[in-house]
Design a protein around this motif. Structure first.
Motif, PDB file in Angstrom:
ATOM      1  N   ILE A   1      59.399  36.515  68.093  1.00 56.14           N
ATOM      2  CA  ILE A   1      59.126  35.082  68.083  1.00 56.14           C
ATOM      3  C   ILE A   1      60.393  34.337  68.469  1.00 56.14           C
ATOM      4  O   ILE A   1      61.454  34.543  67.873  1.00 56.14           O
ATOM      5  N   VAL A   2      60.281  33.475  69.459  1.00 54.37           N
ATOM      6  CA  VAL A   2      61.425  32.674  69.882  1.00 54.37           C
ATOM      7  C   VAL A   2      61.159  31.223  69.496  1.00 54.37           C
ATOM      8  O   VAL A   2      60.142  30.647  69.906  1.00 54.37           O
ATOM      9  N   GLY A   3      62.070  30.639  68.729  1.00 51.16           N
ATOM     10  CA  GLY A   3      61.891  29.266  68.254  1.00 51.16           C
ATOM     11  C   GLY A   3      61.554  29.280  66.779  1.00 51.16           C
ATOM     12  O   GLY A   3      60.445  29.647  66.391  1.00 51.16           O
ATOM     13  N   MET A   4      62.501  28.886  65.948  1.00 56.53           N
ATOM     14  CA  MET A   4      62.313  29.005  64.501  1.00 56.53           C
ATOM     15  C   MET A   4      62.208  27.647  63.811  1.00 56.53           C
ATOM     16  O   MET A   4      62.775  27.421  62.742  1.00 56.53           O
ATOM     17  N   GLY A   5      61.506  26.718  64.421  1.00 60.61           N
ATOM     18  CA  GLY A   5      61.171  25.459  63.752  1.00 60.61           C
ATOM     19  C   GLY A   5      60.075  25.737  62.735  1.00 60.61           C
ATOM     20  O   GLY A   5      59.820  26.886  62.374  1.00 60.61           O
ATOM     21  N   ASN A   6      59.408  24.694  62.289  1.00 58.56           N
ATOM     22  CA  ASN A   6      58.336  24.878  61.317  1.00 58.56           C
ATOM     23  C   ASN A   6      57.280  25.849  61.818  1.00 58.56           C
ATOM     24  O   ASN A   6      56.783  26.689  61.073  1.00 58.56           O
ATOM     25  N   LEU A   7      56.947  25.723  63.104  1.00 61.22           N
ATOM     26  CA  LEU A   7      55.903  26.585  63.642  1.00 61.22           C
ATOM     27  C   LEU A   7      56.340  28.039  63.662  1.00 61.22           C
ATOM     28  O   LEU A   7      55.601  28.919  63.207  1.00 61.22           O
ATOM     29  N   GLY A   8      57.533  28.290  64.177  1.00 61.29           N
ATOM     30  CA  GLY A   8      58.044  29.652  64.200  1.00 61.29           C
ATOM     31  C   GLY A   8      58.096  30.241  62.800  1.00 61.29           C
ATOM     32  O   GLY A   8      57.747  31.404  62.580  1.00 61.29           O
ATOM     33  N   MET A   9      58.525  29.419  61.854  1.00 62.24           N
ATOM     34  CA  MET A   9      58.581  29.867  60.457  1.00 62.24           C
ATOM     35  C   MET A   9      57.185  30.218  59.952  1.00 62.24           C
ATOM     36  O   MET A   9      56.988  31.243  59.294  1.00 62.24           O
ATOM     37  N   ALA A  10      56.250  29.349  60.247  1.00 59.06           N
ATOM     38  CA  ALA A  10      54.874  29.609  59.815  1.00 59.06           C
ATOM     39  C   ALA A  10      54.400  30.941  60.387  1.00 59.06           C
ATOM     40  O   ALA A  10      53.797  31.760  59.685  1.00 59.06           O
ATOM     41  N   LEU A  11      54.668  31.172  61.646  1.00 61.76           N
ATOM     42  CA  LEU A  11      54.246  32.412  62.289  1.00 61.76           C
ATOM     43  C   LEU A  11      54.955  33.609  61.660  1.00 61.76           C
ATOM     44  O   LEU A  11      54.337  34.639  61.412  1.00 61.76           O
TER      45      LEU A  11
ATOM     46  N   ASN B   1      52.068  31.410  74.244  1.00 59.75           N
ATOM     47  CA  ASN B   1      52.804  30.149  74.276  1.00 59.75           C
ATOM     48  C   ASN B   1      52.210  29.090  73.355  1.00 59.75           C
ATOM     49  O   ASN B   1      51.054  28.717  73.489  1.00 59.75           O
ATOM     50  N   PHE B   2      53.036  28.605  72.428  1.00 60.22           N
ATOM     51  CA  PHE B   2      52.615  27.521  71.541  1.00 60.22           C
ATOM     52  C   PHE B   2      53.179  26.181  71.984  1.00 60.22           C
ATOM     53  O   PHE B   2      52.824  25.152  71.409  1.00 60.22           O
ATOM     54  N   ALA B   3      54.075  26.184  72.949  1.00 58.75           N
ATOM     55  CA  ALA B   3      54.694  24.929  73.374  1.00 58.75           C
ATOM     56  C   ALA B   3      53.714  24.140  74.238  1.00 58.75           C
ATOM     57  O   ALA B   3      53.003  24.723  75.053  1.00 58.75           O
ATOM     58  N   PRO B   4      53.673  22.828  74.048  1.00 58.62           N
ATOM     59  CA  PRO B   4      52.710  22.022  74.798  1.00 58.62           C
ATOM     60  C   PRO B   4      53.170  21.729  76.224  1.00 58.62           C
ATOM     61  O   PRO B   4      53.419  20.590  76.570  1.00 58.62           O
TER      62      PRO B   4
ATOM     63  N   MET C   1      49.935  21.874  53.442  1.00 55.96           N
ATOM     64  CA  MET C   1      51.251  21.470  53.925  1.00 55.96           C
ATOM     65  C   MET C   1      52.289  22.569  53.797  1.00 55.96           C
ATOM     66  O   MET C   1      53.433  22.336  53.411  1.00 55.96           O
ATOM     67  N   GLY C   2      51.890  23.782  54.133  1.00 56.81           N
ATOM     68  CA  GLY C   2      52.857  24.870  54.252  1.00 56.81           C
ATOM     69  C   GLY C   2      53.629  24.684  55.550  1.00 56.81           C
ATOM     70  O   GLY C   2      53.609  23.616  56.152  1.00 56.81           O
ATOM     71  N   ASN C   3      54.281  25.735  55.996  1.00 55.01           N
ATOM     72  CA  ASN C   3      55.039  25.627  57.255  1.00 55.01           C
ATOM     73  C   ASN C   3      54.168  25.156  58.403  1.00 55.01           C
ATOM     74  O   ASN C   3      54.582  24.342  59.216  1.00 55.01           O
ATOM     75  N   LEU C   4      52.948  25.689  58.451  1.00 55.93           N
ATOM     76  CA  LEU C   4      52.072  25.326  59.557  1.00 55.93           C
ATOM     77  C   LEU C   4      51.685  23.857  59.501  1.00 55.93           C
ATOM     78  O   LEU C   4      51.785  23.137  60.499  1.00 55.93           O
TER      79      LEU C   4
ATOM     80  N   ALA D   1      54.539  21.818  60.543  1.00 50.63           N
ATOM     81  CA  ALA D   1      54.741  21.869  61.992  1.00 50.63           C
ATOM     82  C   ALA D   1      53.763  20.916  62.674  1.00 50.63           C
ATOM     83  O   ALA D   1      54.129  20.156  63.575  1.00 50.63           O
ATOM     84  N   LEU D   2      52.526  20.928  62.229  1.00 49.56           N
ATOM     85  CA  LEU D   2      51.515  20.062  62.832  1.00 49.56           C
ATOM     86  C   LEU D   2      51.837  18.592  62.571  1.00 49.56           C
ATOM     87  O   LEU D   2      51.719  17.743  63.454  1.00 49.56           O
ATOM     88  N   ALA D   3      52.258  18.304  61.333  1.00 50.13           N
ATOM     89  CA  ALA D   3      52.551  16.916  60.973  1.00 50.13           C
ATOM     90  C   ALA D   3      53.712  16.372  61.784  1.00 50.13           C
ATOM     91  O   ALA D   3      53.771  15.175  62.078  1.00 50.13           O
TER      92      ALA D   3
END
Lengths: 211, 211
Positions: A87-97, A174-177, B90-93, B96-98
């Motif tokens: 996984i590349v990119g450790m923002g909230n989304l990367g963390m969630a993944l 790809n999760f990036a918009p 409101m977990g990581n995901l 991220a969405l918010a």
DNA sequence: GGGTGTGAAGCTATTCACAGCA
DNA sequence: TGCTGTGAATAGCTTCACACCC
């Protein structure tokens, strides 16, 4: 009688069947196409035809053996060889993944987490340490990587794709918009929240119950 | 000459066209079906036929006016009325969405964030405060909600769906890795990482470049 | 030349419908 | 009776091909 290739649409439903079978009562041993169809709101003949492509054998009057089904769907998806994911990119989304528990249950191995942000490098998630994408080259070589997941902000995504492609990764999620460009031979799929919301909005404004 | 209903497949591509148009150079005024097709790796005739359903008018030899396209695609998607969205979980995901900046750009309004965890209730994200799902009833009544997004753990998802449905929300986007049950008249879409990874894994193990 | 508009053809996927087996 | 297996029919989508216009 010529089930050579599995149609794309069938492949895209296989994970769903697995999901559905997981949710059946643990003591249930067989399941009918009708039960699965009802749970997934699809047509029973479609379920039977999908299983037919996989050469699953059901028993007339009874249904399909659940254990066999799971194993045959898994085999069709290639799950005998585990998928290695980075996984590349450790923002909230990367963390969630990265926290997602569903990887292991299907034999997927989360092998690396990367971010360019110095404040994130060194953080640990489970057994993994977040590192700089420069480490990717080495990791791909030593561990092999089946799938690269892009969870970076939009502007960084194409650069990451180019890097992954250069390193020989041929499957990218790809999760990036953004619309990304990949060479032939690379499979790119995207998960796009905005797209999903807009499609839902369309159905909403047209008051149909469509999917 | 009978473009009554827009096909589902066309609708599902409309958000992608918007994405693609956004990424064109700001000084470009027109675009051809061929350019769009190349960017998205699809067939140009498909692009033209999609636009035809929307009654977009292109100029032969030139292409389509970008501003008109964007506005007509938006209109077809129903974006003249803004979508009001709530996120449950409101977990990581959910976080991220918010934090996703793409809502506003398409006229979507993020109207509420909910979680049952007392430690999360009260946290602020942008201008919103995380509250208990019990507040949903009141919020749906006072603000109206077009779409409910489910970002809870799997076991909680069905309960949230039932609540949303009871409150009259008819469009739901599910991120939880479970098969959910909704009554007729409710549109449920799902975003499923495990599914996407398994599909990529299939293509990987079959070495095809398929999508 | 370049690019749209669009019927028609070609494909693919879904659904029906029913024979056949437990 | 219940449910699978599966050809045949249907429906829907994609692609071609080409007239037509700028």
């Amino acid at each position: 009688m010529a089930r050579l290739a599995i149609p794309h649409t069938t492949v895209s439903r296989l994970p769903l069947y697995l999901r559905c079978l997981d949710q059946l009562p643990v003591d249930q041993e067989t399941v009918s196409s009708g039960e699965i169809a009802a749970a997934l709101s699809i047509n029973a003949a479609k379920v039977r035809k999908d299983f037919w492509y996989l050469e699953c054998e059901g028993r007339r009057g009874v249904g399909y053996d659940i254990r066999s089904l799971v194993s045959q769907i898994g085999a069709a998806l290639g799950l005998n060889v585990p998928l290695t994911i980075v996984i590349v990119g450790m923002g909230n989304l990367g963390m969630a993944l990265a926290h997602y528990q569903g990887f292991a249950s299907r034999g997927m191995i989360l092998a690396g987490l990367y971010d360019t942000d110095a404040r994130k490098i060194g953080e640990t998630v489970g057994e993994l340490v977040v590192r700089h994408p420069d480490c990717l080259a080495e990791d791909v070589r030593s561990e092999g990587v089946s799938i690269g997941v892009i969870a970076t902000p939009a502007p960084a995504a194409q650069g990451v794709v180019d890097l992954l492609v250069k390193l020989g990764v041929t499957s990218i999620l790809n999760f990036a918009p953004v619309v990304l460009d990949v060479p032939a031979g690379t499979t790119l799929r995207r998960v796009d929240v905005a797209t999903e919301l807009l499609i839902l909005g369309y159905h909403q404004s047209n008051q149909d119950g469509g999917a």
